[in-house]
Design a protein around this motif. Structure first.
Motif, PDB file in Angstrom:
ATOM      1  N   HIS A  52      78.089  59.138  63.790  1.00 61.37           N
ATOM      2  CA  HIS A  52      77.128  58.237  64.328  1.00 61.37           C
ATOM      3  C   HIS A  52      76.269  57.353  63.787  1.00 61.37           C
ATOM      4  CE1 HIS A  52      77.998  61.174  67.994  1.00 61.37           C
ATOM      5  NE2 HIS A  52      77.993  62.062  66.794  1.00 61.37           N
ATOM      6  N   GLY A  53      76.394  57.114  62.552  1.00 60.28           N
ATOM      7  CA  GLY A  53      75.906  56.064  61.891  1.00 60.28           C
ATOM      8  C   GLY A  53      74.678  56.409  61.285  1.00 60.28           C
ATOM      9  N   LEU A  54      74.084  56.003  60.184  1.00 63.09           N
ATOM     10  CA  LEU A  54      72.933  56.359  59.290  1.00 63.09           C
ATOM     11  C   LEU A  54      71.624  56.129  60.145  1.00 63.09           C
ATOM     12  CD1 LEU A  54      72.673  55.258  55.650  1.00 63.09           C
ATOM     13  CD2 LEU A  54      72.402  57.727  56.598  1.00 63.09           C
ATOM     14  N   THR A  55      71.760  54.984  61.018  1.00 60.85           N
ATOM     15  CA  THR A  55      70.768  54.729  61.858  1.00 60.85           C
ATOM     16  C   THR A  55      70.834  54.940  63.163  1.00 60.85           C
ATOM     17  OG1 THR A  55      71.837  52.536  61.969  1.00 60.85           O
ATOM     18  CG2 THR A  55      70.154  52.740  60.313  1.00 60.85           C
ATOM     19  N   LEU A  56      72.219  55.897  63.421  1.00 64.40           N
ATOM     20  CA  LEU A  56      72.118  56.331  64.855  1.00 64.40           C
ATOM     21  C   LEU A  56      72.723  55.309  65.957  1.00 64.40           C
ATOM     22  CD1 LEU A  56      69.292  59.262  64.669  1.00 64.40           C
ATOM     23  CD2 LEU A  56      72.013  59.320  64.480  1.00 64.40           C
ATOM     24  N   LYS A  57      73.107  54.077  65.372  1.00 69.69           N
ATOM     25  CA  LYS A  57      73.556  53.261  66.298  1.00 69.69           C
ATOM     26  C   LYS A  57      74.998  53.430  66.560  1.00 69.69           C
ATOM     27  CE  LYS A  57      70.525  49.398  64.421  1.00 69.69           C
ATOM     28  NZ  LYS A  57      70.343  48.473  63.399  1.00 69.69           N
ATOM     29  N   GLY A  58      75.757  54.277  66.175  1.00 72.49           N
ATOM     30  CA  GLY A  58      77.025  54.578  66.685  1.00 72.49           C
ATOM     31  C   GLY A  58      77.923  54.156  65.523  1.00 72.49           C
ATOM     32  N   GLY A  59      79.096  54.920  65.658  1.00 74.14           N
ATOM     33  CA  GLY A  59      80.391  54.478  64.864  1.00 74.14           C
ATOM     34  C   GLY A  59      81.493  55.173  65.484  1.00 74.14           C
ATOM     35  N   LEU A  60      82.423  56.114  65.055  1.00 68.66           N
ATOM     36  CA  LEU A  60      83.188  56.908  65.523  1.00 68.66           C
ATOM     37  C   LEU A  60      82.679  57.450  66.815  1.00 68.66           C
ATOM     38  CD1 LEU A  60      86.391  56.907  65.165  1.00 68.66           C
ATOM     39  CD2 LEU A  60      85.899  59.259  64.229  1.00 68.66           C
ATOM     40  N   GLY A  61      81.613  57.954  66.656  1.00 69.86           N
ATOM     41  CA  GLY A  61      80.747  58.653  67.703  1.00 69.86           C
ATOM     42  C   GLY A  61      80.042  57.699  68.593  1.00 69.86           C
ATOM     43  N   SER A  62      79.461  58.369  69.566  1.00 73.29           N
ATOM     44  CA  SER A  62      78.344  57.040  70.467  1.00 73.29           C
ATOM     45  C   SER A  62      77.185  56.918  69.740  1.00 73.29           C
ATOM     46  CB  SER A  62      78.215  58.018  71.521  1.00 73.29           C
ATOM     47  OG  SER A  62      79.287  58.686  72.242  1.00 73.29           O
ATOM     48  N   PRO A  63      76.386  55.892  70.147  1.00 72.73           N
ATOM     49  CA  PRO A  63      75.180  55.635  69.559  1.00 72.73           C
ATOM     50  C   PRO A  63      74.173  56.817  70.065  1.00 72.73           C
ATOM     51  CG  PRO A  63      75.702  53.994  71.193  1.00 72.73           C
ATOM     52  CD  PRO A  63      76.839  54.858  70.886  1.00 72.73           C
ATOM     53  N   LEU A  64      72.988  57.214  69.267  1.00 72.83           N
ATOM     54  CA  LEU A  64      72.308  58.232  69.666  1.00 72.83           C
ATOM     55  C   LEU A  64      70.899  57.813  69.675  1.00 72.83           C
ATOM     56  CD1 LEU A  64      74.047  61.252  67.543  1.00 72.83           C
ATOM     57  CD2 LEU A  64      74.417  60.630  69.948  1.00 72.83           C
ATOM     58  N   LEU A  65      70.577  56.685  69.754  1.00 76.37           N
ATOM     59  CA  LEU A  65      69.219  56.004  69.945  1.00 76.37           C
ATOM     60  C   LEU A  65      68.656  56.421  71.197  1.00 76.37           C
ATOM     61  CD1 LEU A  65      69.936  52.551  68.536  1.00 76.37           C
ATOM     62  CD2 LEU A  65      68.995  54.524  67.337  1.00 76.37           C
ATOM     63  N   PRO A  66      67.271  56.658  71.468  1.00 81.85           N
ATOM     64  CA  PRO A  66      66.583  57.134  72.662  1.00 81.85           C
ATOM     65  C   PRO A  66      67.180  56.333  73.781  1.00 81.85           C
ATOM     66  CG  PRO A  66      65.025  56.624  70.859  1.00 81.85           C
ATOM     67  CD  PRO A  66      66.332  56.344  70.382  1.00 81.85           C
ATOM     68  N   ILE A  67      67.494  55.104  73.822  1.00 86.42           N
ATOM     69  CA  ILE A  67      67.807  54.351  74.871  1.00 86.42           C
ATOM     70  C   ILE A  67      69.135  54.884  75.273  1.00 86.42           C
ATOM     71  CG2 ILE A  67      68.863  52.277  73.870  1.00 86.42           C
ATOM     72  CD1 ILE A  67      67.997  50.581  75.888  1.00 86.42           C
ATOM     73  N   ASN A  68      69.858  55.154  74.595  1.00 84.73           N
ATOM     74  CA  ASN A  68      71.355  55.765  74.805  1.00 84.73           C
ATOM     75  C   ASN A  68      71.101  57.092  75.647  1.00 84.73           C
ATOM     76  OD1 ASN A  68      71.796  54.711  71.512  1.00 84.73           O
ATOM     77  ND2 ASN A  68      72.719  53.627  73.445  1.00 84.73           N
ATOM     78  N   LEU A  69      70.068  58.070  75.222  1.00 84.52           N
ATOM     79  CA  LEU A  69      70.142  59.311  75.807  1.00 84.52           C
ATOM     80  C   LEU A  69      69.360  59.691  76.844  1.00 84.52           C
ATOM     81  CD1 LEU A  69      70.017  61.047  72.205  1.00 84.52           C
ATOM     82  CD2 LEU A  69      72.015  60.531  73.294  1.00 84.52           C
ATOM     83  N   ALA A  70      68.340  58.627  77.053  1.00 86.77           N
ATOM     84  CA  ALA A  70      67.172  58.749  78.014  1.00 86.77           C
ATOM     85  C   ALA A  70      67.716  59.169  79.587  1.00 86.77           C
ATOM     86  CB  ALA A  70      66.451  57.449  78.315  1.00 86.77           C
ATOM     87  N   ASP A  71      68.815  59.043  80.099  1.00 86.54           N
ATOM     88  CA  ASP A  71      69.089  59.475  81.392  1.00 86.54           C
ATOM     89  C   ASP A  71      69.808  60.589  81.191  1.00 86.54           C
ATOM     90  OD1 ASP A  71      71.264  58.214  80.296  1.00 86.54           O
ATOM     91  OD2 ASP A  71      72.041  57.329  82.028  1.00 86.54           O
TER      92      ASP A  71
END
Lengths: 119, 415
Positions: A52-71
């Motif tokens: 998901h990336g060190l900064t959680l902006k995504g990679g092979l996996g989805s981004p996991l930033l607050p905006i991506n998970l909010a809904d």
């Protein structure tokens, strides 16, 4: 607040922050020790980060930033962490994590607390 | 520039005065800067070769250390390389410059001799790896977002070509993985979401040719090319087998190999994807990490039949042959990633096992294989071992080290 964030996401974030502060004791860790919290954040950054990336902006996996998970409901996210996503490389973490730890991680992700880990 | 931005916030009356001081200061040190620049361009004071140099990626701090394997020391650190989770590197053919591919889409060119960042371009939102062309003039990067491959001039890092990975079935852009160089100025890569292998022929960079192989199987997660540049193999996450393309006979298309190596059994949870680039040809066989199994597969190249499997400590990530092919060293996925095992090739037995520390992420042999360098992420350490006695020769501090890349890669196909 991020100016590019759509209004619904902003609302969701505010709702999440409110819930978080209301449930402050749960968020602060409850029965999860401070040391374990650090371990969980380290796991998130270093091991979840492989996909998901060190900064959680995504990679092979989805981004996991607050905006991506909010809904996405907390329970659904906990389910994904514990059971994995069949047909994708997301593995079930139930062999390594307790459900309350997954729930804690979901709260950390949604509130952006994840970046506070000291590398 | 000279000053820092924050030091000059004067009130109105002070501005003119401070500004003139600044100019005077700039004029004063200009010759010094010019001299430093000239020195950097001329290279270091002592003349040395690059054959024993290498680098260690420090994944969390966006830095790398330049190391040398003769005295086994760290020479210095280069910083400012961005998000280096899952970063990898290739080398210019003279071994002086490393091209670092960062997760944040950054492509950085580092001068190992002067130990400085020469140039950095952020060429996509999210990237996974890269390759350098046979003639050393082109550097290709595979991207997750937007999915595709970008090709750059190795000298200037100017963009030469942009290849969007548009799936053949029209389903959109695909993430690209397993990018490798092949003889004939070719780059070979796999489309993760679309399940395709593409071959790009850059004999004429201004008019490159693409050949696409769709329907190779589900979720190719990485690819390797054999050291003769003949076979390209993609590991399939979504299926029990691998996809193989014979680049000497591309008209035969992509074939399935090792079909059903998992024997239909349910995979173990995979907490880290294996890396095929660390594949190992040793003696007459090839060693491959099995996905979701505590096994290393032994395969006969050419027929691509499985000739055996070796039970190991955990799910293998890298299975790397010592350059002479006598041993294969294996590291493992989380949570069993504190251990390294050594397979003796003639007997196919594990002859040594040790625990360097938590999160052993990578192993790299010196060109003739007398030493192996091992990164131990959670211990913030790089350890060097003798591969005959298995004794630790030295250790050095490194910040969350991951990939270790020695300049010998400059002279090898597919690395």
């Amino acid at each position: 607040m991020n100016s590019r964030m759509p209004p619904w996401a902003a609302k969701a974030l505010v709702a999440v922050s409110l819930t978080a502060s209301l449930a402050n004791t749960a968020w602060a860790g409850g029965s999860i020790s401070a040391q374990r919290q650090q371990e969980l954040l380290y796991l998130l950054q270093q091991d979840c980060g492989s996909c998901h990336g060190l900064t959680l902006k995504g990679g092979l996996g989805s981004p996991l930033l607050p905006i991506n998970l909010a809904d996405k409901p907390d329970a659904a996210l906990v389910e994904v962490i514990m059971q994995g996503l069949p047909g994708t490389p997301m593995p079930p973490w139930r062999f390594l994590l307790e459900e309350k730890e997954a729930a804690w991680l979901v709260r950390a992700l949604k509130t952006g607390q994840t970046m506070k880990v000291s590398p | 520039m000279v000053g820092t931005r924050s030091e000059n916030r004067p009130d109105d009356e002070g501005i003119a005065m401070k500004f003139s001081k600044l100019i005077a200061f700039a004029l004063l040190i200009m010759p010094v800067l010019a001299a430093a620049e000239a020195r950097a361009q001329a290279g270091p004071a002592t003349i040395r070769g690059t054959g024993d140099l290498g680098l260690v990626i420090e994944r969390a701090s966006g830095s790398l250390q330049v190391i040398e394997t003769s005295q086994r020391t760290a020479l210095g650190r280069v910083e400012g390389l961005g998000d280096l989770s899952h970063a990898s590197a290739v080398y210019s053919r003279d071994g002086r410059y490393a091209y670092i591919f960062g997760r944040d889409g950054g492509l950085s060119k580092v001068d190992l001799l002067a130990r400085r960042l020469v140039k950095r371009v952020v060429q996509s939102g999210n990237s996974i790896g890269g390759a350098i062309s046979q003639d050393g003039r082109l550097v290709a990067v595979s991207n997750y977002k937007p999915g595709g491959v970008k090709v750059f001039d190795a000298g200037s890092l100017d963009l030469v070509a942009n290849i969007p990975a548009q799936a053949s079935d029209g389903s959109g852009l695909s993430k690209v993985v397993g990018l490798a160089d092949a003889p004939g100025q070719r780059f070979v890569f796999s489309l993760y979401d679309a399940g395709e292998i593409w071959v790009a022929d850059f004999s004429d960079p201004a008019d490159y040719k693409l050949r696409k192989y769709p329907n190779i199987g589900e979720l190719p997660y990485d690819g390797l090319i054999t050291d003769d540049g003949r076979y390209y193999i993609a590991g399939l996450f979504g299926e029990d087998g691998m996809a193989m393309l014979d680049l000497w006979r591309p008209e035969l298309g992509v074939r399935r190999i090792l079909d059903g190596y998992g024997r239909g059994e349910e995979k173990l949870p995979v907490y880290k994807m294996p890396h095929l680039e660390g594949w190992a040809r040793a003696g007459e066989v090839i060693f491959l990490p099995a996905v979701g199994r505590h096994e290393v597969l032994i395969v006969e190249p050419g027929s691509w039949r499985e000739v055996g499997r070796i039970p190991v400590h955990g799910q293998p990530i890298f299975a790397v042959a010592r350059p002479d092919g006598r041993q294969v060293w294996v590291n493992f996925a989380h949570p069993r990633n504190d251990t390294v095992q050594v397979i003796d090739v003639p007997s196919m037995k594990i002859v040594h096992e040790f625990k360097p520390g938590k999160a052993v992420l990578h192993l790299e042999f010196t060109p003739r294989g007398e030493q192996v360098w091992i990164s131990v992420r959670d211990a913030d350490r790089v350890d060097v071992y003798d591969t005959e006695s298995f004794q630790r020769l030295t250790t050095m501090p490194a910040k969350k080290p991951s990939g270790i890349f020695l300049t010998a890669r400059a002279n090898r196909i597919g690395l």
